[in-house]
Structures are given as C-alpha cells and as structure tokens.
Scaffold this active site. Sequence first.
Site, mmCIF file in Angstrom:
data_model
loop_
_atom_site.group_PDB
_atom_site.id
_atom_site.type_symbol
_atom_site.label_atom_id
_atom_site.label_comp_id
_atom_site.label_asym_id
_atom_site.label_seq_id
_atom_site.Cartn_x
_atom_site.Cartn_y
_atom_site.Cartn_z
ATOM 1 N N TYR A 1 -9.817 1.993 16.469
ATOM 2 C CA TYR A 1 -9.080 2.558 15.364
ATOM 3 C C TYR A 1 -8.953 3.987 15.228
ATOM 4 O O TYR A 1 -8.066 4.592 15.226
ATOM 5 C CB TYR A 1 -9.419 2.086 14.075
ATOM 6 C CG TYR A 1 -8.990 2.514 12.783
ATOM 7 C CD1 TYR A 1 -7.605 1.986 12.566
ATOM 8 C CD2 TYR A 1 -9.493 3.422 11.871
ATOM 9 C CE1 TYR A 1 -6.944 2.273 11.312
ATOM 10 C CE2 TYR A 1 -8.720 3.972 10.817
ATOM 11 C CZ TYR A 1 -7.545 3.401 10.505
ATOM 12 O OH TYR A 1 -6.572 3.787 9.258
ATOM 13 N N GLY B 1 0.873 -1.178 0.013
ATOM 14 C CA GLY B 1 0.104 0.169 -0.054
ATOM 15 C C GLY B 1 0.833 1.307 -0.187
ATOM 16 O O GLY B 1 1.707 1.327 -0.794
ATOM 17 N N ASP C 1 9.056 -4.033 7.710
ATOM 18 C CA ASP C 1 7.541 -4.444 8.008
ATOM 19 C C ASP C 1 7.827 -5.877 8.656
ATOM 20 O O ASP C 1 8.975 -6.104 8.962
ATOM 21 C CB ASP C 1 7.090 -4.798 6.536
ATOM 22 C CG ASP C 1 5.683 -4.690 6.292
ATOM 23 O OD1 ASP C 1 5.044 -5.518 6.934
ATOM 24 O OD2 ASP C 1 5.049 -3.945 5.561
ATOM 25 N N THR D 1 -6.287 0.450 -1.217
ATOM 26 C CA THR D 1 -5.180 -0.588 -0.860
ATOM 27 C C THR D 1 -5.633 -1.783 -0.263
ATOM 28 O O THR D 1 -6.870 -1.737 0.078
ATOM 29 C CB THR D 1 -4.287 0.209 0.332
ATOM 30 O OG1 THR D 1 -4.754 -0.198 1.535
ATOM 31 C CG2 THR D 1 -4.059 1.592 0.030
#
Length: 243
Positions: free
Chosen positions: A149, A19, A39, A184
């Site tokens: 979130y 993304g 990552d 994404t």
Amino acid sequence: MDLTRTLPRRVVVTGASSGIGRAVAEGVLAAGGRALAIDLRADAGWTADGLVQRAGDVADEARISEIFAEAPGLLGGAPDAVVHCAGVYRWKPLADTTADEWDASMRINGRGSFVVSREAARAMDGGAIVLLSSVAYGRGDETEPGAAYAASKGAIVSLARQLAVELGGRGIRVNAVAPGMISTPMLTLDATPGAVEALTARLPARRLGTVDDVAAACLFLASGAAGYITGETLHVDGGYLAS
Ligand SMILES: NC(=O)c1ccc[n+]([C@@H]2O[C@H](COP(=O)([O-])OP(=O)(O)OC[C@H]3O[C@@H](n4cnc5c(N)ncnc54)[C@H](O)[C@@H]3O)[C@@H](O)[C@H]2O)c1
C-alpha cells in the site's frame, strides 16, 4: 475573490460510491456542476440530479477508455477536472505478504492511477487532475504495516509530479492529495480498541479526519483557485506527518 465560481463544472470522480469519492461528487453537484461517477458497480447506492454513473474497474484500460470516450456527451463537454479516489487499503506484515497480494495493491492503486490519468489527459482540454495518495507514502507504520500500500501510494506522488511536467503545456495541472486517518469504510484502525484514541491524543488536530476535510482539498486543487499549483502533494492529515 469568489472561490465557488472557480469550481469545476464537469467532473469525473472515481470511487464515487463511497467515502471520499462520494463526498467529492456531492461537492461538485452542490456547486451546480455535473459529475460522472466511476466505481466497480453501476449503482453507487446513491443518486442525485447531475450525477451519472458508470461501472468500471479503474485498472481495466479498455473499460476506462470506453467511459472517458462517453464523458463529453454525459457531462456536456470535455471534463474540466478528474478526481481519482478509487483505491484499496490492504495491510499485512512483510513476511506474510505474497507477491500476488503486492501485485493486487499495485494493480488497483498504481496501474489504476496511471490508466485514469492517461484517459483523463486524452479527454481533457486543460483543467486539473487530482490523484489520491496517502500519508503512508511518507511515514512507515508499525501498527498496520502495509508495504505494498505504502509503495503504491508513493508511486502516485511521483506520477503526479511527472504528469504535471508532461501535461503542463496543455494547460492540465496534476496534483496529489495525501489523507491521514479519515473516518470512512476504508479505516481499519478503529477495529483495534484504543488505537484511535492513542493516535488522536498525539495528533495536532486531536481528531480523525472526515470525508469533507479531504473532499474540500480535492475540490480546491481541482478549482481555478489552485491555478498556480501543480506537481504538489497536499497533506490532509491533521498534522500527522508534521508531528
Ligand atoms: N480513509 C482513509 O483513511 C484514507 C487515508 C489515506 C488515503 N486514502 C485514499 O483515499 C481514497 C479513497 O478512500 P476512501 O476512504 O474513500 O475509501 P472507500 O473504501 O470508502 O472508497 C473507495 C471506493 O473505491 C472503489 N474501488 C475500489 N477498487 C476499485 C476499482 N478497482 N475500480 C473502481 N473503483 C474501485 C470502491 O468500490 C469504493 O467505492 C483511496 O485511494 C485511499 O487509498 C484514504
């Protein structure tokens, strides 16, 4: 003014396997810079000249500290920008959300942003830190309710403001980017038939965002062209929060 000449040359990018993070790393490389990609897995699934990859969980303070200690050697000098894109999007109605699920979002999005920012500040000698928030910090969502979130992304806006003040004296600027609905693997809106069409019909930009829309904003804030911008949150949302 030649904007491309102000782009950072030695950049740490988290979440660079996918993304927005990948688009940021590709942008750095395309401009002739070097990128250190962090990552969860060591293999980002893509490779390029100038890209080095390290596996690390952004909330794992020991591992992230280890990677930043290596960064000057890997990049050919102290990082001049750190773009922190790693994050997770999970949503559930409040009544069904467990405290462990709340903690998991806060751990990756909140703690991860703190750990990466602190290690970045220790490793940098001036430059820019860019953190990824979301429009979720600024507007509630009935379709995809995600209290944890939204709160974790609000924490990132506050973190960017605080660190801008705290690190300004060392020549480090800190800003946040708040994307809207970006196409994404993280986007879940497209799983509901008609949801994307309903959203974009009312959105000033009349379309979903792309990774390049967001990467361009990140690279601008990371560049010398944004030298007088710090503590700011840049909304890359096609007008979502304005409408
Ligand atoms: N896509 C959107 O619509 C959207 C909207 C608003 C905000 N954002 C934010 O933008 C950022 C990037 O999102 P994206 O759409 O590129 O998502 P993505 O899922 O395509 O990529 C996220 C990357 O982060 C990595 N990651 C996740 N947890 C990690 C951890 N603990 N440690 C290290 N790496 C980890 C994943 O492996 C993945 O490669 C996120 O912070 C997200 O919250 C995205």
